[in-house]
Design an enzyme around this catalytic site. Structure first.
Site, PDB file in Angstrom:
ATOM      1  CG  ASP A  62      -1.686   1.200   1.453  1.00  0.00           C
ATOM      2  OD1 ASP A  62      -2.407   1.583   0.517  1.00  0.00           O
ATOM      3  OD2 ASP A  62      -1.594   1.793   2.547  1.00  0.00           O
TER       4      ASP A  62
ATOM      5  CG  ASP B 156      -1.679   7.898   2.700  1.00  0.00           C
ATOM      6  OD1 ASP B 156      -0.693   8.361   3.292  1.00  0.00           O
ATOM      7  OD2 ASP B 156      -2.843   8.257   2.939  1.00  0.00           O
TER       8      ASP B 156
ATOM      9  N   GLY C 183      -7.172   4.897   3.163  1.00  0.00           N
ATOM     10  CA  GLY C 183      -7.295   3.773   2.229  1.00  0.00           C
ATOM     11  C   GLY C 183      -8.584   3.766   1.429  1.00  0.00           C
TER      12      GLY C 183
ATOM     13  NE  ARG D  90      -9.086  12.039  -6.100  1.00  0.00           N
ATOM     14  CZ  ARG D  90      -8.536  12.193  -7.305  1.00  0.00           C
ATOM     15  NH1 ARG D  90      -9.136  12.933  -8.215  1.00  0.00           N
ATOM     16  NH2 ARG D  90      -7.384  11.615  -7.594  1.00  0.00           N
TER      17      ARG D  90
ATOM     18  CB  SER E  50      -3.542   7.394  -4.245  1.00  0.00           C
ATOM     19  OG  SER E  50      -3.308   8.686  -4.761  1.00  0.00           O
TER      20      SER E  50
ATOM     21  CG  ASN F  18      -3.109  12.333  -6.976  1.00  0.00           C
ATOM     22  OD1 ASN F  18      -3.059  12.957  -8.036  1.00  0.00           O
ATOM     23  ND2 ASN F  18      -4.114  12.472  -6.125  1.00  0.00           N
TER      24      ASN F  18
ATOM     25  CG  ASP G 151      -1.866   2.553   6.378  1.00  0.00           C
ATOM     26  OD1 ASP G 151      -2.256   2.145   5.255  1.00  0.00           O
ATOM     27  OD2 ASP G 151      -2.069   3.707   6.775  1.00  0.00           O
TER      28      ASP G 151
HETATM   29  P1  B16 Z   1      -6.497  10.062  -4.382  1.00  0.00           P
HETATM   30  P2  B16 Z   1      -3.616   4.281  -0.158  1.00  0.00           P
HETATM   31  C1  B16 Z   1      -5.421   6.258  -0.304  1.00  0.00           C
HETATM   32  O1  B16 Z   1      -4.104   5.803  -0.479  1.00  0.00           O
HETATM   33  C2  B16 Z   1      -5.491   7.237   0.864  1.00  0.00           C
HETATM   34  O2  B16 Z   1      -5.173   6.570   2.093  1.00  0.00           O
HETATM   35  C3  B16 Z   1      -6.895   7.782   0.962  1.00  0.00           C
HETATM   36  O3  B16 Z   1      -6.981   8.710   2.034  1.00  0.00           O
HETATM   37  C4  B16 Z   1      -7.256   8.462  -0.365  1.00  0.00           C
HETATM   38  O4  B16 Z   1      -8.605   8.936  -0.326  1.00  0.00           O
HETATM   39  C5  B16 Z   1      -7.107   7.440  -1.508  1.00  0.00           C
HETATM   40  O5  B16 Z   1      -5.783   6.933  -1.507  1.00  0.00           O
HETATM   41  C6  B16 Z   1      -7.410   8.058  -2.867  1.00  0.00           C
HETATM   42  O6  B16 Z   1      -6.429   9.022  -3.146  1.00  0.00           O
HETATM   43  O7  B16 Z   1      -7.535  11.088  -4.034  1.00  0.00           O
HETATM   44  O8  B16 Z   1      -5.095  10.590  -4.432  1.00  0.00           O
HETATM   45  O9  B16 Z   1      -6.865   9.279  -5.617  1.00  0.00           O
HETATM   46  O10 B16 Z   1      -3.575   4.164   1.347  1.00  0.00           O
HETATM   47  O11 B16 Z   1      -4.574   3.306  -0.807  1.00  0.00           O
HETATM   48  O12 B16 Z   1      -2.248   4.287  -0.776  1.00  0.00           O
HETATM   49 MG    MG Z   2      -2.824   3.212   3.358  1.00  0.00          MG
END
Ligand code: B16
Ligand code: MG
Length: 214
Positions: free
Chosen positions: A8, A10, A46, A49, A116, A118, A170
């Site tokens: 993962d 974030d 996790g 969006r 994400s 991003n 996490d």
């Molecule tokens: P984005 P992970 C997740 O990352 C974040 O923990 C979560 O808070 C966020 O809303 C999600 O990615 C989408 O992110 O808006 O950048 O597309 O923990 O799956 O790496």
């Molecule tokens: Mg995470």
């Protein structure tokens, strides 16, 4: 035997949760929601969006159309992307780079499995692209964790069966996703003891025995 490890992003390789929180808070305040808190933000870990946006909007009284919601999520993403510009290799979490290097040395494949959209930009900014074989992220998937889709896509990209992959997570939803996909899970982060992972460590620098896990 584990032949691939799917991380993962974030909360495991880098901590962007504070940046997500600040961006959502900025949006919430523009919408007149002044009490969006870090506790609310914990539920966004996790989560996709659009699902994260619902957690913000449920704190206010106003109803929004689907079109308006998409525009709000884009606005938050603009604030978030602006803050990503400050990310650098110094933001890689403890033990993450060393774990990726050790796995590569052992001939074990590595991937990212992140909700994400991003993820590629973040990995580029923190300098981990050269240590990863594949990236599976919000751009590849339609279903959010706890659905296993993002991890199954990662295993497929690596050319491995789910049973031969370990997921590092996490978030509770991420551990559930790994299990639903038939993969073993290593839980890390502040909640590592209560996530239900097959293995657990405070962070990637505190893993006691990779030999045992692999
Ligand atoms: P984005 P992970 C997740 O990352 C974040 O923990 C979560 O808070 C966020 O809303 C999600 O990615 C989408 O992110 O808006 O950048 O597309 O923990 O799956 O790496
Ligand atoms: Mg995470």
């Amino acid at each position: 035997m584990i032949r691939g490890v799917i991380f993962d992003l974030d909360g495991v390789l880098v901590s962007t949760d504070e940046l997500h929180y600040q961006a959502w808070k900025h949006l919430a305040e523009e919408l007149g929601i002044m009490d969006f808190s870090r506790k609310d933000n914990e539920r966004q870990r996790g989560v996709s969006r659009m699902a994260s946006l619902e957690i913000v909007l449920e704190k206010g009284a106003k109803e929004y159309t689907e079109e308006e919601k998409i525009a709000l999520a884009e606005k938050k993403n603009d604030y978030y992307k602006r803050s990503l510009q400050a990310l650098s290799p110094a933001d890689v979490l403890p033990g993450a780079k060393e774990a990726l290097e050790m796995l590569r040395q052992r001939g074990i494949l590595t991937a990212v499995g992140s909700a994400s959209k991003n993820a590629p930009e973040i990995l580029e900014r923190i300098g981990l692209i050269p240590l990863l074989d594949k990236i599976s992220c919000g751009l590849d998937t339609t279903k959010s964790k706890p659905d296993p889709e993002v991890f199954l896509v990662a295993a497929k990209k690596l050319g491995l069966s789910p049973e031969s992959c370990l997921v590092v997570e996490d978030a509770a939803a991420g551990i559930q996703a790994a299990k639903a996909g038939g993969m073993k899970a290593l839980a890390v982060g502040p909640l590592y003891q209560q996530l239900g992972g097959d293995f657990a460590a405070r962070d990637l620098s505190a893993v006691e025995s990779w030999d045992e896990i692999l």
